[in-house]
Enzyme design. Sequence first.
Site, mmCIF file in Angstrom:
data_model
loop_
_atom_site.group_PDB
_atom_site.id
_atom_site.type_symbol
_atom_site.label_atom_id
_atom_site.label_comp_id
_atom_site.label_asym_id
_atom_site.label_seq_id
_atom_site.Cartn_x
_atom_site.Cartn_y
_atom_site.Cartn_z
ATOM 1 N N CYS A 125 0.800 -1.439 -0.020
ATOM 2 C CA CYS A 125 0.167 0.208 0.094
ATOM 3 C C CYS A 125 0.889 1.188 0.093
ATOM 4 C CB CYS A 125 -0.738 0.088 1.231
ATOM 5 S SG CYS A 125 -2.061 1.686 1.206
ATOM 6 N N GLU A 172 -4.369 -8.957 -1.938
ATOM 7 C CA GLU A 172 -4.410 -8.901 -0.770
ATOM 8 C C GLU A 172 -3.333 -7.612 0.022
ATOM 9 O OE1 GLU A 172 -2.097 -9.902 3.137
ATOM 10 O OE2 GLU A 172 -1.235 -9.338 1.195
ATOM 11 N N ARG A 215 -4.839 -11.960 12.880
ATOM 12 C CA ARG A 215 -4.245 -11.229 11.680
ATOM 13 C C ARG A 215 -5.373 -10.907 10.718
ATOM 14 N NH1 ARG A 215 0.811 -11.284 10.193
ATOM 15 N NH2 ARG A 215 1.525 -10.992 8.214
ATOM 16 N N ARG A 217 -6.563 -8.981 7.625
ATOM 17 C CA ARG A 217 -6.168 -8.481 6.072
ATOM 18 C C ARG A 217 -7.464 -8.323 5.270
ATOM 19 N NH1 ARG A 217 -2.655 -7.923 8.625
ATOM 20 N NH2 ARG A 217 -0.469 -8.380 8.156
#
Length: 384
Positions: A125, A172, A215, A217
Amino acid sequence: MKVKQVHVRVEDELYEKLNSYSAATDQTIQDCVREAVACYVTDMRKKQREVINKQFTFIDLFAGIGGMRIAFDRSGGHCVYSSEWNKYSQQTYFANFGEQPDGDITKVKAEDIPDHDILVAGFPCQPFSIAGVSKKNSMGKATGFEDKTQGTLFFDVCRILKEKKPKAFMLENVKNLCSHDKGRTFKIILEALDELNYEAFYKIIDGQDYVPQHRERILIVGFNRDLYGDNIDFEFALTPKDPKPVMRDILIEEVADKYTLSDKLWTYLQNYAAKHKAAGNGFGFGIAAPDGVARTISARYHKDGSEILIAQEEKNPRRLTPRECARLQGFPDDFKIPVSDTQAYKQFGNSVVVPLMENVAELIVDKLKEMDSRIENKMDRQAI
């Protein structure tokens, strides 16, 4: 022709074999090595593009150490191209898949990438500059994905989608992608995918239903409207593991002393945690409960391991071993770790939860089968 030097260290046994082959063929050792590398790379590329008994093809962009590749391999796919710029990740990728990923994807022409059914990418990102876009909007000029995404790595995903037009993609990223720059970044991403005529679906998913780790995502899945029309539906109908994994499932019984925290580091972490607790902050180390799930492992784990520590009797806590980190991300135990502990921690901290990605990959493949079958039936009816 310009020639560049590459210094290679080899074991004594291999050197003796090279020396013998050099004498037998009346070549220098350098020529022997160059010939061997050229033959190997040619054979590797040929092998990579062959599709044998596979349901679909895919490419693996920003591949890391191949977590996404394992997921799509297991779902019946054949990888025809991979790209990863980090040399240590390339080393791990090569050790496990026998293929050297291309380097900097920004330097690769989209037309040079093999045709494929599914584009897979865990793209980083980056900030999206909206200055140029705002200027064009004020002048009443239309802007497209090239204006909006130029200079980011997401742009490279877009230009490959535009050129190769795969049936589907899976992207992802960290969950904060949705809120980055007050939501503007994610808005640009969805607009770009829409402009490329892909129907996109997204969801933030926590990997703790597949591995003992919290986690979260974001996954973005898209399908080609040029192939499948506008009425595409897709659900992240996941099938979590049952029973739910816990930390003790991934721990190794006998661990080397080097993973135990030194007195100095353990004292520092305790003082640091106490300081922030007194200030009303939640910062500090985390002792993972054997029957619970761990915090999110990150690329900084190599620094002190503070986010995930394992309690020990009559000893300071210890950090996870690289193999335990691999298990924490759902990698199989036969996954090779050819790099140093420091690099391994960085690689697994940056990787994906493999069984979660596999579950989503299966859903994508099932959806493609369904839509392809519908098209085939329609063509059969038209042929009658």
